[in-house]
Design an enzyme around this catalytic site. Structure first.
Site, mmCIF file in Angstrom:
data_model
loop_
_atom_site.group_PDB
_atom_site.id
_atom_site.type_symbol
_atom_site.label_atom_id
_atom_site.label_comp_id
_atom_site.label_asym_id
_atom_site.label_seq_id
_atom_site.Cartn_x
_atom_site.Cartn_y
_atom_site.Cartn_z
ATOM 1 N N HIS A 20 0.835 -1.197 0.000
ATOM 2 C CA HIS A 20 0.000 0.000 0.000
ATOM 3 C C HIS A 20 0.877 1.258 0.000
ATOM 4 O O HIS A 20 1.801 1.370 0.781
ATOM 5 C CB HIS A 20 -0.910 -0.013 1.229
ATOM 6 C CG HIS A 20 -1.928 1.070 1.234
ATOM 7 N ND1 HIS A 20 -2.322 1.680 2.383
ATOM 8 C CD2 HIS A 20 -2.619 1.652 0.230
ATOM 9 C CE1 HIS A 20 -3.230 2.595 2.098
ATOM 10 N NE2 HIS A 20 -3.419 2.594 0.787
ATOM 11 N N HIS A 106 6.614 18.976 -14.065
ATOM 12 C CA HIS A 106 7.427 17.896 -14.635
ATOM 13 C C HIS A 106 8.724 17.716 -13.840
ATOM 14 O O HIS A 106 9.175 16.578 -13.641
ATOM 15 C CB HIS A 106 7.720 18.187 -16.105
ATOM 16 C CG HIS A 106 8.411 17.068 -16.811
ATOM 17 N ND1 HIS A 106 7.864 15.803 -16.926
ATOM 18 C CD2 HIS A 106 9.610 17.003 -17.443
ATOM 19 C CE1 HIS A 106 8.693 15.018 -17.597
ATOM 20 N NE2 HIS A 106 9.765 15.718 -17.915
ATOM 21 N N TYR A 128 5.567 14.357 -22.365
ATOM 22 C CA TYR A 128 5.004 14.194 -21.029
ATOM 23 C C TYR A 128 4.115 12.959 -20.882
ATOM 24 O O TYR A 128 3.180 12.958 -20.090
ATOM 25 C CB TYR A 128 4.246 15.458 -20.606
ATOM 26 C CG TYR A 128 5.119 16.686 -20.672
ATOM 27 C CD1 TYR A 128 6.068 16.931 -19.692
ATOM 28 C CD2 TYR A 128 5.010 17.578 -21.736
ATOM 29 C CE1 TYR A 128 6.890 18.050 -19.765
ATOM 30 C CE2 TYR A 128 5.828 18.696 -21.818
ATOM 31 C CZ TYR A 128 6.760 18.926 -20.829
ATOM 32 O OH TYR A 128 7.583 20.030 -20.897
ATOM 33 N N ALA A 129 4.409 11.916 -21.612
ATOM 34 C CA ALA A 129 3.632 10.672 -21.539
ATOM 35 C C ALA A 129 4.165 9.823 -20.393
ATOM 36 O O ALA A 129 4.854 8.821 -20.598
ATOM 37 C CB ALA A 129 3.699 9.932 -22.871
#
Length: 139
Positions: A20, A106, A128-129
């Site tokens: 988690h 970014h 920015y993928a």
């Protein structure tokens, strides 16, 4: 042989180890991969495999609690942004939980990749993928 859709043994192993709030990065071909996390390089050539296809397969196997996306993706890659958000919306319906989406710069995104368990590099060559997926629990 594994019966599910995720056949890559390295990715399958990483997903099985996630606890988690642990995170996993799926990125384009240009994101710098820090030295800390495990690097899983799937890139074959420009666009293969695509960022979205890798995200689809990984999220079929991974319980996702939240996602972190670079703010710049909305402006510089709006179509892929919308497709990623749609994927996360579909995933939350399948999982039966809310997946929160957080945006960051970014530069901050790149810093956060250092704390991830692994970085999966796709062949995507659009700006920015990238996404950081944070693991949830199935109960």
């Amino acid at each position: 042989m594994k019966k599910g859709t995720l056949l890559n043994s390295e990715i399958s192993y990483v997903v099985s180890r996630l606890g988690h709030t642990d995170s996993l990065v799926i990125c384009d071909a240009g994101l710098p991969v820090p030295t800390g996390p495990q690097r899983i390089d799937l890139a074959l050539t420009h666009g293969i495999p695509s960022f979205l296809r890798v995200a689809e397969v990984v999220t079929n196997e991974m319980q996702v609690e939240s996602a972190i996306i670079a703010e710049e993706m909305k402006q510089h890659n709006p179509q892929l942004h919308d497709e990623l958000v749609a994927l996360l919306e579909t995933l939350q319906q399948l999982q039966g939980n809310t997946i929160s989406i957080r945006y960051t710069s970014h530069e901050q995104f790149k810093q956060q990749t250092q704390r991830s368990q692994a970085v999966i590099r796709s062949g995507e060559c659009s700006p920015y993928a990238n996404v950081i997926l944070v693991a949830g629990v199935t109960f």
